[in-house]
Scaffold this motif. Structure first.
Motif, PDB file in Angstrom:
ATOM      1  N   ALA A  21     -12.628   6.015 -42.671  1.00  0.00           N
ATOM      2  CA  ALA A  21     -11.673   7.127 -42.722  1.00  0.00           C
ATOM      3  C   ALA A  21     -12.364   8.479 -42.603  1.00  0.00           C
ATOM      4  O   ALA A  21     -11.799   9.428 -42.044  1.00  0.00           O
ATOM      5  CB  ALA A  21     -10.861   7.057 -44.015  1.00  0.00           C
ATOM      6  N   SER A  22     -13.579   8.594 -43.137  1.00  0.00           N
ATOM      7  CA  SER A  22     -14.295   9.873 -43.060  1.00  0.00           C
ATOM      8  C   SER A  22     -14.873  10.112 -41.679  1.00  0.00           C
ATOM      9  O   SER A  22     -15.334  11.215 -41.378  1.00  0.00           O
ATOM     10  CB  SER A  22     -15.409   9.917 -44.109  1.00  0.00           C
ATOM     11  N   LEU A  23     -14.840   9.079 -40.821  1.00  0.00           N
ATOM     12  CA  LEU A  23     -15.399   9.181 -39.471  1.00  0.00           C
ATOM     13  C   LEU A  23     -14.333   9.145 -38.385  1.00  0.00           C
ATOM     14  O   LEU A  23     -14.500   9.773 -37.335  1.00  0.00           O
ATOM     15  CB  LEU A  23     -16.382   8.025 -39.223  1.00  0.00           C
ATOM     16  N   ALA A  24     -13.236   8.410 -38.627  1.00  0.00           N
ATOM     17  CA  ALA A  24     -12.297   8.141 -37.535  1.00  0.00           C
ATOM     18  C   ALA A  24     -10.851   8.510 -37.828  1.00  0.00           C
ATOM     19  O   ALA A  24      -9.996   8.358 -36.957  1.00  0.00           O
ATOM     20  CB  ALA A  24     -12.367   6.660 -37.170  1.00  0.00           C
ATOM     21  N   SER A  25     -10.530   8.992 -39.025  1.00  0.00           N
ATOM     22  CA  SER A  25      -9.142   9.374 -39.317  1.00  0.00           C
ATOM     23  C   SER A  25      -8.771  10.653 -38.584  1.00  0.00           C
ATOM     24  O   SER A  25      -9.637  11.393 -38.080  1.00  0.00           O
ATOM     25  CB  SER A  25      -8.954   9.578 -40.824  1.00  0.00           C
ATOM     26  N   GLY A  26      -7.486  10.934 -38.553  1.00  0.00           N
ATOM     27  CA  GLY A  26      -7.027  12.160 -37.905  1.00  0.00           C
ATOM     28  C   GLY A  26      -7.577  13.403 -38.566  1.00  0.00           C
ATOM     29  O   GLY A  26      -7.957  14.373 -37.888  1.00  0.00           O
TER      30      GLY A  26
END
Length: 393
Positions: free
Chosen positions: A252-257
């Motif tokens: 999530a810290s790399l690929a979330s919006g």
């Protein structure tokens, strides 16, 4: 001996749409089937919707769910939005309302708006609270389905262990079901488009990343009701970026919006979508990179569950093929060919309404279950209900 609630399931799934077919399938007497069907009609669960093909003589009446006799209220609550709807028992919307609202405002403010919005929907549709048979909410957090309370959510400060059901039951004395948002969206997509598929994975990519899994037509939640927390799988533990869960290097810290937005100097995933639509090359490249990063983890999920369809939902699905292309690239490259040869990787067909549809289906399945139907019939006719229950046993 089948109860009326069990007879209803045979009508719902299309196995026995006429009295004659119910008699032939169950082996019950004509008088018993007539009694069960008549009680379901009197209570408004089913109605006669036409006539079937005659095998000689009078054509049989076709039985079907009376979807408009009872209503469902649902709320889809995300990190930055709130959507409510009034639906019938086929999950068809009768009225809807949407607003931009931060869920971090807390349960009192958000649920107050939900209660008021529910009242507005009923007024708009010319219906009453007495016609509501169930309420459903979906939220971006892990839930205890026994109590309807949030166990943990990194996006919802103040919601943990809050009495959501109790607050809504002050106005609506009906079953109230609370579901994770990605689970609800997965069920909505499955119900609307993929009911022939045994295994479906939906990944929602917006502020964070969440995953819903539908196996055999049912949401899979896991032993601790934590299935789908794919956004907090750690890929790079030495990464400087700290996830909302407190760890470093989470997906999530790399690929979330929100992660992509931060790298582009924007404030939200919707800003990323606007840049992509405008053809910004940096936004497009970073979006595709985010899809590839998430695809690394999804490749493992695909190899483990061998789904027939993988659905991308949430804000990043609105980037068109860009985020989706990144996912496909990693999944197909990292999975064995025979696990993906029949896999469809597609954007959400319902868009922002996936949660509403899935939550309505969750409530619908609950209130039309054999146990709930038999309980409702017993409440309508206590003495008769007790007699039938005794006979069935």
């Amino acid at each position: 001996m089948l109860t009326a609630g069990q007879v209803l399931q045979l009508i719902r799934d299309g196995s026995c749409p006429t009295r004659r077919e119910l008699i032939e399938f169950t082996g019950l007497s004509r008088s018993t089937i007539t009694d069960r069907v008549d009680r379901l009609i009197e209570a408004g669960f089913i109605h006669e919707s036409g006539v079937g093909t005659s095998g000689g003589g009078r054509p049989p009446s076709v039985l079907d769910i009376d979807a408009t006799s009872r209503l469902v209220l649902v709320a889809d609550l995300g990190a930055g939005h709130a959507r409510v709807a009034l639906t019938d028992l086929a999950a068809r919307p009768m009225a809807e309302e949407h607003t931009e609202m931060r869920i971090e405002l807390g349960p009192d403010a958000v649920l107050s708006w939900v209660r008021e919005a529910f009242e507005r929907l009923l007024d708009r549709a010319g219906r009453t609270a007495e016609q509501v048979c169930g309420i459903g909410l979906d939220l971006p957090g892990s839930l205890d389905h026994g109590t309807g309370r949030v166990i943990r959510s990194f996006l919802m400060p103040g919601w943990d262990d809050h009495p959501i059901r109790e607050l809504l039951r002050e106005r609506f004395d009906v079953p109230i079901l609370v579901e994770n948002d990605a689970n609800a969206m997965a069920l909505g997509e499955w119900w609307s488009c993929w009911r022939s598929c045994e295994s479906l994975i939906l990944v929602k990519v917006s502020t964070g990343i969440g995953t819903g899994i539908v196996l055999g037509g049912r949401v899979y939640r896991g032993v601790e009701e934590a299935a789908g927390n794919i956004g907090h799988v750690r890929l790079h533990e030495t990464d400087d970026r700290v996830c909302t869960c407190g760890s470093r290097g989470c997906v999530a810290s790399l690929a979330s919006g929100s992660a992509i937005a931060a790298d582009l100097g924007q404030s939200s995933s919707r800003d990323v979508v606007r840049l992509v639509h405008a053809g910004d090359p940096a936004a497009i490249a970073r979006t595709q990179e985010g899809g590839r990063t998430l695809g690394v983890v999804l490749a493992t999920a695909v190899s483990l569950l061998n789904p027939g369809v993988l659905v991308l939902a949430g804000d990043m699905a609105a980037t068109g093929e860009h985020y989706l292309t990144g996912i496909r690239e990693s999944v197909y490259r990292r999975s064995l060919p025979y696990t993906t040869r029949n896999l469809e990787i597609v954007p959400s067909s319902l868009g922002e309404r996936a949660g509403i549809v899935g939550t309505a289906v969750t409530v619908m399945e609950h209130v039309l279950s054999p146990t709930a139907v038999d309980a409702a019939l017993a409440e309508l006719t206590p003495s008769r209900g007790r007699a039938r229950t005794g006979a069935a046993g």
